[in-house]
Design an enzyme around this catalytic site. Structure first.
Site, PDB file in Angstrom:
ATOM      1  N   SER A  83      14.176  52.409  41.522  1.00 33.97           N
ATOM      2  CA  SER A  83      15.306  53.315  41.724  1.00 33.97           C
ATOM      3  C   SER A  83      14.884  54.756  41.977  1.00 33.97           C
ATOM      4  CB  SER A  83      16.236  53.272  40.509  1.00 33.97           C
ATOM      5  OG  SER A  83      15.605  53.831  39.381  1.00 33.97           O
ATOM      6  N   LYS A 111      16.040  59.040  35.719  1.00 33.03           N
ATOM      7  CA  LYS A 111      16.856  59.425  36.870  1.00 33.03           C
ATOM      8  C   LYS A 111      16.709  60.932  37.084  1.00 33.03           C
ATOM      9  CE  LYS A 111      18.933  55.398  37.730  1.00 33.03           C
ATOM     10  NZ  LYS A 111      17.894  54.562  37.092  1.00 33.03           N
TER      11      LYS A 111
END
Length: 252
Positions: free
Chosen positions: A82, A154
């Site tokens: 990701s 993230k």
């Protein structure tokens, strides 16, 4: 003029010298055998101190290392794609875990490691978790990278008070300004995207993966009651650098 003493047994001149005192005899020189015995005792005492000093130095070094790893820098393993190309699967990243203790809030653009606020990470049955006895303690001390699925990574794109928008083309705007993925990140996949508009509550963060087309980030959790944001308190720390593998060393 003569002055009689108080005892009347004799006379002496005022201010004259007092009785002489005998000086102590100098110590007898030690024999060669005595000097050797003394030298051996000194060497034995010094030899006995050396192991204690070495052990103390090692214990202090280990304690300092544990304190630094536990409260300042810790290693984490990247579990998914990701964050590509910034972070790749299996990368070991060094994370500043001290700043949250001082109240420093993450800023826009920071890559943060945070604990799963619920439903973000993969569901792993207890029997499927890899590891060995004591791994949890070693991970907590920072001696083994964390890879238990409960920590995620993230990039922060918006903080409390910001307005985040997503349009049907997949673009992300913060305060009306586009926030592009890092250079080299995969292109957004073709097709329709769910439009949204979120005002980030105070004390929360809106986070995205750099690999926008393959990241289960805040956009996936828009309906969780907080607009897909995560609590700032869940942030473990800010990623500083990729430490391993050596071919991918870089600062973040």
């Amino acid at each position: 003029m003569r002055v009689f003493s108080s005892s009347g047994t004799g006379t002496r001149r005022r201010g004259g010298p007092g009785p002489a005192t005998a000086s102590p005899d100098p110590p007898a020189p030690r024999s060669r055998a005595e000097r050797r015995r003394l030298a051996r005792r000194v060497r034995r005492r010094r030899a006995g101190r050396a192991p204690r000093r070495i052990a103390g130095a090692l214990a202090g070094s280990v304690l300092l290392t544990l304190l630094v790893k536990t409260f300042a820098v810790q290693a984490f393993v990247i579990p998914s794609a990701s964050m590509e190309p910034t972070l790749r699967i299996g990368d070991r990243v060094l994370v500043d875990t001290f700043s949250p203790w001082t109240g420093d809030a993450p800023a826009r653009g920071d890559v943060v490691v945070f604990t799963d606020p619920g439903g973000w990470g993969p569901r792993t049955a207890p029997g499927e978790r890899s590891g060995f006895p004591g791994k949890g303690w070693l991970t907590a001390l920072g001696l083994v990278p964390a890879d238990d699925g409960r920590t995620l990574v993230k990039r922060v794109v918006a903080v409390g008070g910001d307005t985040v928008e997503g349009d049907t083309s997949g673009r992300i705007l913060v305060g009306g300004e586009p926030v592009d993925p890092p250079q080299g990140a995969p292109e957004r996949p073709a097709g329709a995207h769910r439009p949204f508009r979120v005002t980030v509550p105070a004390g929360r963060l809106f986070v995205l993966g750099d690999n926008r087309g393959n990241s289960a980030d805040s956009r996936v959790h828009l309906d969780d009651g907080h607009g897909g944001t995560i609590p700032q308190d869940s942030v473990v720390g800010t990623a500083l650098a990729v430490a391993w593998p050596t071919a991918h060393w870089r600062s973040l």
